[in-house]
Scaffold this motif. Structure first.
Motif, PDB file in Angstrom:
ATOM      1  N   ILE A   8      -9.768   3.439  -4.564  1.00 41.77           N
ATOM      2  CA  ILE A   8      -8.779   2.695  -3.776  1.00 41.77           C
ATOM      3  C   ILE A   8      -7.591   2.319  -4.659  1.00 41.77           C
ATOM      4  O   ILE A   8      -6.424   2.452  -4.264  1.00 41.77           O
ATOM      5  CB  ILE A   8      -9.411   1.420  -3.166  1.00 41.77           C
ATOM      6  CG1 ILE A   8     -10.356   1.787  -2.015  1.00 41.77           C
ATOM      7  CG2 ILE A   8      -8.331   0.472  -2.647  1.00 41.77           C
ATOM      8  CD1 ILE A   8     -11.116   0.609  -1.455  1.00 41.77           C
ATOM      9  N   ARG A   9      -7.877   1.861  -5.873  1.00 41.74           N
ATOM     10  CA  ARG A   9      -6.789   1.494  -6.789  1.00 41.74           C
ATOM     11  C   ARG A   9      -5.908   2.698  -7.095  1.00 41.74           C
ATOM     12  O   ARG A   9      -4.688   2.575  -7.227  1.00 41.74           O
ATOM     13  CB  ARG A   9      -7.367   0.928  -8.086  1.00 41.74           C
ATOM     14  CG  ARG A   9      -8.097  -0.406  -7.914  1.00 41.74           C
ATOM     15  CD  ARG A   9      -8.467  -1.004  -9.266  1.00 41.74           C
ATOM     16  NE  ARG A   9      -9.334  -2.169  -9.091  1.00 41.74           N
ATOM     17  CZ  ARG A   9     -10.650  -2.137  -9.231  1.00 41.74           C
ATOM     18  NH1 ARG A   9     -11.264  -1.003  -9.533  1.00 41.74           N
ATOM     19  NH2 ARG A   9     -11.370  -3.229  -9.054  1.00 41.74           N
ATOM     20  N   SER A  10      -6.532   3.860  -7.183  1.00 44.56           N
ATOM     21  CA  SER A  10      -5.768   5.075  -7.487  1.00 44.56           C
ATOM     22  C   SER A  10      -4.871   5.479  -6.331  1.00 44.56           C
ATOM     23  O   SER A  10      -3.822   6.101  -6.538  1.00 44.56           O
ATOM     24  CB  SER A  10      -6.730   6.222  -7.822  1.00 44.56           C
ATOM     25  OG  SER A  10      -7.514   5.917  -8.955  1.00 44.56           O
ATOM     26  N   ASN A  11      -5.280   5.145  -5.108  1.00 41.66           N
ATOM     27  CA  ASN A  11      -4.531   5.557  -3.921  1.00 41.66           C
ATOM     28  C   ASN A  11      -3.684   4.438  -3.320  1.00 41.66           C
ATOM     29  O   ASN A  11      -2.871   4.684  -2.425  1.00 41.66           O
ATOM     30  CB  ASN A  11      -5.492   6.076  -2.852  1.00 41.66           C
ATOM     31  CG  ASN A  11      -6.060   7.443  -3.186  1.00 41.66           C
ATOM     32  OD1 ASN A  11      -5.438   8.461  -2.919  1.00 41.66           O
ATOM     33  ND2 ASN A  11      -7.247   7.461  -3.781  1.00 41.66           N
ATOM     34  N   GLY A  12      -3.871   3.201  -3.801  1.00 38.11           N
ATOM     35  CA  GLY A  12      -3.232   2.054  -3.172  1.00 38.11           C
ATOM     36  C   GLY A  12      -1.716   2.069  -3.201  1.00 38.11           C
ATOM     37  O   GLY A  12      -1.057   1.574  -2.277  1.00 38.11           O
ATOM     38  N   THR A  13      -1.139   2.631  -4.243  1.00 35.92           N
ATOM     39  CA  THR A  13       0.329   2.651  -4.352  1.00 35.92           C
ATOM     40  C   THR A  13       0.896   4.054  -4.146  1.00 35.92           C
ATOM     41  O   THR A  13       2.089   4.277  -4.375  1.00 35.92           O
ATOM     42  CB  THR A  13       0.780   2.109  -5.721  1.00 35.92           C
ATOM     43  OG1 THR A  13       0.148   2.855  -6.763  1.00 35.92           O
ATOM     44  CG2 THR A  13       0.411   0.637  -5.859  1.00 35.92           C
TER      45      THR A  13
ATOM     46  N   ILE B 114       7.722  -3.588  -4.126  1.00 31.55           N
ATOM     47  CA  ILE B 114       6.967  -2.380  -3.827  1.00 31.55           C
ATOM     48  C   ILE B 114       6.686  -2.196  -2.337  1.00 31.55           C
ATOM     49  O   ILE B 114       6.609  -1.080  -1.837  1.00 31.55           O
ATOM     50  CB  ILE B 114       5.632  -2.374  -4.629  1.00 31.55           C
ATOM     51  CG1 ILE B 114       4.960  -1.000  -4.526  1.00 31.55           C
ATOM     52  CG2 ILE B 114       4.712  -3.497  -4.170  1.00 31.55           C
ATOM     53  CD1 ILE B 114       3.773  -0.845  -5.465  1.00 31.55           C
ATOM     54  N   TRP B 115       6.567  -3.289  -1.582  1.00 30.47           N
ATOM     55  CA  TRP B 115       6.227  -3.186  -0.159  1.00 30.47           C
ATOM     56  C   TRP B 115       7.461  -3.165   0.748  1.00 30.47           C
ATOM     57  O   TRP B 115       7.314  -3.038   1.966  1.00 30.47           O
ATOM     58  CB  TRP B 115       5.324  -4.351   0.268  1.00 30.47           C
ATOM     59  CG  TRP B 115       4.264  -4.717  -0.714  1.00 30.47           C
ATOM     60  CD1 TRP B 115       4.065  -5.920  -1.302  1.00 30.47           C
ATOM     61  CD2 TRP B 115       3.232  -3.852  -1.229  1.00 30.47           C
ATOM     62  NE1 TRP B 115       2.989  -5.889  -2.158  1.00 30.47           N
ATOM     63  CE2 TRP B 115       2.456  -4.624  -2.122  1.00 30.47           C
ATOM     64  CE3 TRP B 115       2.887  -2.516  -1.028  1.00 30.47           C
ATOM     65  CZ2 TRP B 115       1.365  -4.105  -2.822  1.00 30.47           C
ATOM     66  CZ3 TRP B 115       1.799  -1.994  -1.725  1.00 30.47           C
ATOM     67  CH2 TRP B 115       1.055  -2.775  -2.601  1.00 30.47           C
ATOM     68  N   ASP B 116       8.655  -3.304   0.181  1.00 26.16           N
ATOM     69  CA  ASP B 116       9.867  -3.459   0.994  1.00 26.16           C
ATOM     70  C   ASP B 116      10.115  -2.223   1.864  1.00 26.16           C
ATOM     71  O   ASP B 116      10.082  -1.083   1.387  1.00 26.16           O
ATOM     72  CB  ASP B 116      11.084  -3.691   0.092  1.00 26.16           C
ATOM     73  CG  ASP B 116      11.019  -5.047  -0.600  1.00 26.16           C
ATOM     74  OD1 ASP B 116       9.980  -5.723  -0.478  1.00 26.16           O
ATOM     75  OD2 ASP B 116      12.003  -5.413  -1.274  1.00 26.16           O
TER      76      ASP B 116
ATOM     77  N   ASP C  75       3.156  -6.091   4.680  1.00 24.95           N
ATOM     78  CA  ASP C  75       2.844  -6.971   3.553  1.00 24.95           C
ATOM     79  C   ASP C  75       1.324  -6.984   3.410  1.00 24.95           C
ATOM     80  O   ASP C  75       0.632  -7.804   4.018  1.00 24.95           O
ATOM     81  CB  ASP C  75       3.367  -8.385   3.807  1.00 24.95           C
ATOM     82  CG  ASP C  75       3.154  -9.314   2.611  1.00 24.95           C
ATOM     83  OD1 ASP C  75       2.324  -8.984   1.744  1.00 24.95           O
ATOM     84  OD2 ASP C  75       3.809 -10.370   2.549  1.00 24.95           O
ATOM     85  N   PRO C  76       0.763  -6.083   2.613  1.00 21.80           N
ATOM     86  CA  PRO C  76      -0.694  -5.926   2.604  1.00 21.80           C
ATOM     87  C   PRO C  76      -1.440  -7.119   2.018  1.00 21.80           C
ATOM     88  O   PRO C  76      -2.573  -7.384   2.412  1.00 21.80           O
ATOM     89  CB  PRO C  76      -0.911  -4.672   1.749  1.00 21.80           C
ATOM     90  CG  PRO C  76       0.305  -4.592   0.879  1.00 21.80           C
ATOM     91  CD  PRO C  76       1.430  -5.121   1.721  1.00 21.80           C
ATOM     92  N   LEU C  77      -0.831  -7.867   1.099  1.00 22.14           N
ATOM     93  CA  LEU C  77      -1.539  -9.000   0.513  1.00 22.14           C
ATOM     94  C   LEU C  77      -1.648 -10.146   1.512  1.00 22.14           C
ATOM     95  O   LEU C  77      -2.702 -10.772   1.648  1.00 22.14           O
ATOM     96  CB  LEU C  77      -0.838  -9.460  -0.766  1.00 22.14           C
ATOM     97  CG  LEU C  77      -1.610 -10.467  -1.621  1.00 22.14           C
ATOM     98  CD1 LEU C  77      -3.037 -10.024  -1.862  1.00 22.14           C
ATOM     99  CD2 LEU C  77      -0.892 -10.702  -2.951  1.00 22.14           C
TER     100      LEU C  77
END
Length: 786
Positions: A329-334, A400-402, A422-424
């Motif tokens: 997930i961390r590898s694909n999250g961004t 990053i989420w803009d 806004d995923p967080l």
């Protein structure tokens, strides 16, 4: 498709008999294998037959030997599948039988086909006569029967779902999946013993067809059924997610959203149902079991031994799946993924992709399963690492989420409020469904908990919407800055409420005093103190979308808040504590906090009515002697309740006046405050208020009913001073009326109740004096005098 009658009448023991026969068949194939090895295959390996013919024969003999071995594997797998089916059917039929028994116990009659009727034969002659002549009674009976029939139908449907899964497994287990074993359509050497694994394989195939646009209507129905039936099964869930991988899961959920919101809106319900099942599957696959510390005691998230126990569990087979999936997930999250919604809403000519974390959290917002606390915390930490420019490991990107669009839920009918841009914040909303995890995430007793709260309050960049202007030179759209989404902080507010109350957001507070854990109380204290400090200068600094959550939270601490607002907090006295949670917050801090949340009229009303309900409960404890006789000694219940209640009401009325007075220059703000304020305690759109008992209804109505509502409207454009004067004249009498009403209820003499110089006069005078003190005290702490 099994019917109710078939479910109830089928002899399931035949399944175990069939499983026994398949196991016996596996044994017979084993004997054949042994004999074949000895009499046929053996002659090519013992040296008695040599040459090219022997070599060629040996290859053929090996194929046959492998087939005999595969036949054993297949037979054993079929036996295991049939036994698994038997266990499932026995359990599910038991639930059908339980639903039928519940209906009968409730006065229903259930036919052999599963139809439910109101059983008039169980009624007494008089009730049966009333039923026959009363249409409303008959309608009530039919409604009750329909409810039970639906319950039975749901239980039968679960059997039908399981039956479909068994069929898939039995069809698949006999398929030779190895095309290189020397045979076509031979025995299956890779046969599996779990029904759920075959269903997961089937679901993977369907997801591929959905992604490619070749899925049929039957595929969609099968996907719904498969996920509905199995998403709570860990074997199925982990098998499916292993097959898809995080990358494939993200692509699959994006495609479902493309279909639901853009490509095939008519089929939206089906795509969203599949997505809900996929979300529940993710929750099951990543679930962390109950952990134990080194002493063998249950280790709950946030407890001292939890982290160590979690690391040990991650070394297990189940834990390795979790760790591997989390790393992927961390590898694909961004990473960027195609999504129609983001591409369709561009203010510039640049492609606008969805990032993996945005799509994953969008998926998690579907479904009804609660995610494990460890998974929520790990995912939150990973998302924060991607955005936090001051992260301890590596600087993140605050922009990053803009995106070029407001994906806000307030305009979901016109835009795309379903998307977690806004995923967080979106993840915090998901976390709020797990209050224990929310409490641990914000508990200030740990350095991470205190840091998490501070990050979201003052350090995070919440502006995730790109705003564009037009270049004067060539008319091209240019980035002018960032802005908030309309639903910014919604998840944060929900998680804070869950963390401090231990309940999902909006849950009604229990009647009376509510005891909370030490961790929940610590969260409340930290939130109140920190926002009290933040709003010292700017009373509007508390984010708009958390104000109702903060009021809901205080409604779960009615006694403690009452003790604090009444000004009785004496922290120099080691024996002092608020009741029942010993909340360590100063009166001026609570006053500032209440003033900040009162920027929202509905939030103020929630707190106001919660406190008036508590005051009513206190007054309801007074008896006749309390109103007619002055007690001996230092304790005077009536005077004490009147004094504290007056102080609280005065404080709240001053805060209301301060809020409305500040808004008097903004007609829109004033009208919105009044509009949101107007709801009655029993029809409140905010559900944090406790359930009020019947004995208190009259007192609560006096304190919170129409008279309270009219207080805002009678002097709409008044100054603060005019508002306070108005409340003293028309608002404060609510307290005296509540005291008088209770005195009447306990049969105090009318002449003593109306006596302005007697015992009742002293009680009312104490209430009035304290009301004025509350106004003065609140004026200082809300900044009006300083």
């Amino acid at each position: 498709m099994p019917t109710y009658y078939e479910v109830m009448q089928t002899d399931l023991s035949k399944l175990t008999a069939a499983a026994d026969e398949w196991e016996a068949m596996a044994g017979k194939f084993k004997k054949l294998e042994d004999q074949y090895k000895k009499d046929v295959h053996g002659v090519t390996v013992d040296g008695s037959w040599v040459g090219l013919s022997a070599t060629a024969a040996n290859e053929h003999f090996k194929v046959t030997l492998r087939e005999l071995q595969a036949a054993q594997t297949e037979a054993k797998a079929i036996a295991a599948l049939v036994r698994d089916a038997y266990s499932q059917f026995v359990d599910l039929r038991g639930k059908v039988q339980a639903a039928r028994a519940g209906a009968i116990e409730a006065g229903m009659k259930v036919s052999a086909q599963g139809a439910v009727f109101f059983d008039t034969e169980k009624l007494s002659p008089s009730n049966r006569n009333a039923y026959q002549h009363d249409p409303s009674y008959q309608e009530s009976g039919r409604a009750e029967a329909a409810k039970w029939e639906q319950a039975i139908d749901r239980a039968v449907k679960a059997v039908t779902d399981a039956d479909a899964g068994v069929k898939i497994a039995l069809n698949a287990v006999v398929v030779d999946t190895d095309v290189l074993d020397g045979t076509m359509n031979g025995f299956n050497a890779k046969a599996k013993s779990d029904i759920e694994k075959y269903e997961a394989d089937r679901m993977t195939e369907i997801s591929t067809r959905i992604n490619s646009g070749t899925a049929t209507a039957q595929d969609l129905k099968e996907a719904e059924r498969s996920l509905r039936d199995n998403s709570g099964n860990k074997v199925y869930s982990q098998t499916l997610l292993n097959s898809l991988g995080p990358d494939g899961t993200i692509k699959f959920t994006n495609k479902l959203n493309d279909l639901a919101y853009h490509e095939d809106k008519k089929g939206r319900n089906s795509y969203l149902a599949i997505q809900a099942g996929l979300a529940n599957t993710l929750a099951t696959a990543t679930a962390v079991p109950e952990l134990r510390d080194k002493n063998g005691k249950t280790a709950k998230i946030g407890s001292p031994g939890y982290d160590t126990a979690l690391e040990e569990w991650k070394k297990s087979k189940d834990g390795r799946f979790y760790s591997t999936w989390m790393e992927d997930i961390r590898s694909n999250g961004t990473k960027e993924f195609d999504l129609t919604a983001t591409q369709a809403h561009r203010s510039s000519g640049i492609d606008q992709k969805a990032l993996g974390y945005q799509s994953l959290v969008t998926l998690m917002q579907h479904g009804d399963a609660s995610y494990s606390g460890a998974f929520l915390h790990d995912l939150a930490d990973s998302i924060r690492a991607a955005e936090d420019p001051n992260h301890e490991k590596a600087p993140g990107n605050p922009n990053i989420w803009d995106l070029d669009h407001k994906f806000d839920s307030k305009n979901a009918g016109k835009t795309d409020g379903w998307f977690a841009n806004d995923p967080l914040d979106g993840l915090l909303g998901v976390m709020s469904k797990n209050p224990e995890a929310s409490t641990a995430y914000f508990d200030p007793s740990s350095s991470s908990g205190k840091d998490n709260l501070e990050y979201f309050q003052t350090k995070r960049d919440w502006e995730v919407v790109n705003e564009y202007g037009t270049s004067r030179k060539d008319g091209v759209a240019v980035l002018a800055g960032d802005a908030l989404d309309s639903d910014s902080h919604v998840g944060f507010g929900a998680a804070l409420e869950a963390a401090a109350t231990g309940r999902t957001p909006g849950s009604s507070a229990p009647e009376g005093f509510t005891e909370h854990t030490a961790a929940q109380t610590r969260v409340l204290e930290e939130v109140v103190r920190s926002y009290s400090e933040i709003t010292k200068i700017d009373q509007g600094a508390m984010p708009e979308n958390i104000r109702v959550n903060m009021a809901n939270t205080l409604a779960h601490y009615p006694g403690d808040v009452h003790d604090i607002l009444s000004g009785g907090v004496d922290y120099s006295d080691p024996d002092f504590s608020t009741h029942p949670n010993d909340v360590s917050v100063k009166t001026e801090e609570m006053n500032r906090f209440v003033r900040a949340l009162s920027e929202d009229g509905g939030a103020f009303r929630m707190l106001h009515d919660s406190q008036l309900g508590h005051i009513a409960e206190q007054i309801d404890t007074l008896e006749k002697d309390d109103f007619t006789q002055k007690p001996t000694g230092n304790s005077d219940a009536a005077i004490g309740i009147a004094r504290d209640s007056g102080k609280v009401m005065g404080t709240l009325d001053e805060i209301r006046a301060d809020t409305l007075g500040d808004k008097r220059d903004s007609e829109i703000g004033q009208n919105n405050w009044n509009k949101v304020y107007k709801y009655h305690v029993y029809g409140a759109p905010i559900t944090g208020l406790p359930v009020i008992g019947d004995s208190l209804q009259r007192l609560v109505d006096i304190g919170t009913g129409m008279q309270a509502e009219t207080l805002n409207n009678a002097i709409t454009n008044g100054t603060k001073a005019e508002l306070i004067e108005h409340y003293e004249k028309h608002g404060y009498p609510r307290l005296t009326n509540m005291l008088n009403e209770r005195a009447k209820t306990v049969h105090a003499p009318p002449e003593e109740i109306s006596d302005s110089k007697g015992r009742m006069g002293d009680i009312r005078a104490s209430a009035g004096s304290s009301y004025s003190q509350g106004i003065g005290s609140a004026q200082g702490s809300t900044g009006e005098n300083g």
